[in-house]
Write an enzyme that holds these catalytic residues in place. Structure first.
Site: not given
Ligand code: THU
Length: 131
Positions: A56, A87
């Site tokens: 995002e 996150c």
């Molecule tokens: N991650 C995202 O890209 N977006 C989210 O909403 C949650 C987590 C990614 C970060 C990392 O590359 C992987 O998911 C595991 O944490």
């Protein structure tokens, strides 16, 4: 506003481009600008793990770097059992560029969706108003 099926499909369809050699957890995002322009993003990891950029944030940064600063909807899709939970860092970035009432659609691997808003994801956010 309820997410258009097309936006959910774009957020899911972009996931194969995620660069996830460490987590093997691809995430896709689809950000809709006020102009109607669509910006997609994926998570991009790094051997120095903390430098990972979430899907995002990639979509938001792509949009801002191309001159878009007003947004109407964000869809985030993950290979999760339940609709993915963004996150904390991404919630703060959403709060920077999107109004608290902007809809956010969270999607799981089977396209189960949860509709929420930027303000619901990050209540009482720190913002430029504080500076
Ligand atoms: N991650 C995202 O890209 N977006 C989210 O909403 C949650 C987590 C990614 C970060 C990392 O590359 C992987 O998911 C595991 O944490």
């Amino acid at each position: 506003m309820i997410a258009k099926k097309e936006w959910i499909e774009q957020a899911s369809a972009i996931r194969p481009y995620a660069y996830v050699p460490y987590s093997h957890f691809p995430v896709g995002a689809c950000l809709i600008a006020k102009s109607g322009e669509i910006y997609t993003g994926v998570n991009i990891e790094n051997a120095s793990y903390g430098l990972t950029n979430c899907a995002e944030r990639t979509a938001i940064f792509k949009a801002v770097s191309e001159g878009a600063t007003e947004f109407v909807h964000l869809v985030i899709a993950g290979d999760t059992e339940e609709p993915i939970a963004p996150c904390g860092a991404c919630r703060q970035v959403m709060a920077e560029f999107c109004s608290p009432d902007m809809p956010v659609t969270l999607v799981n691997k089977e396209h189960k969706i949860r509709e929420t808003t930027v303000g619901a994801l990050l209540p009482y956010a720190f913002s430029k108003k504080e500076l």
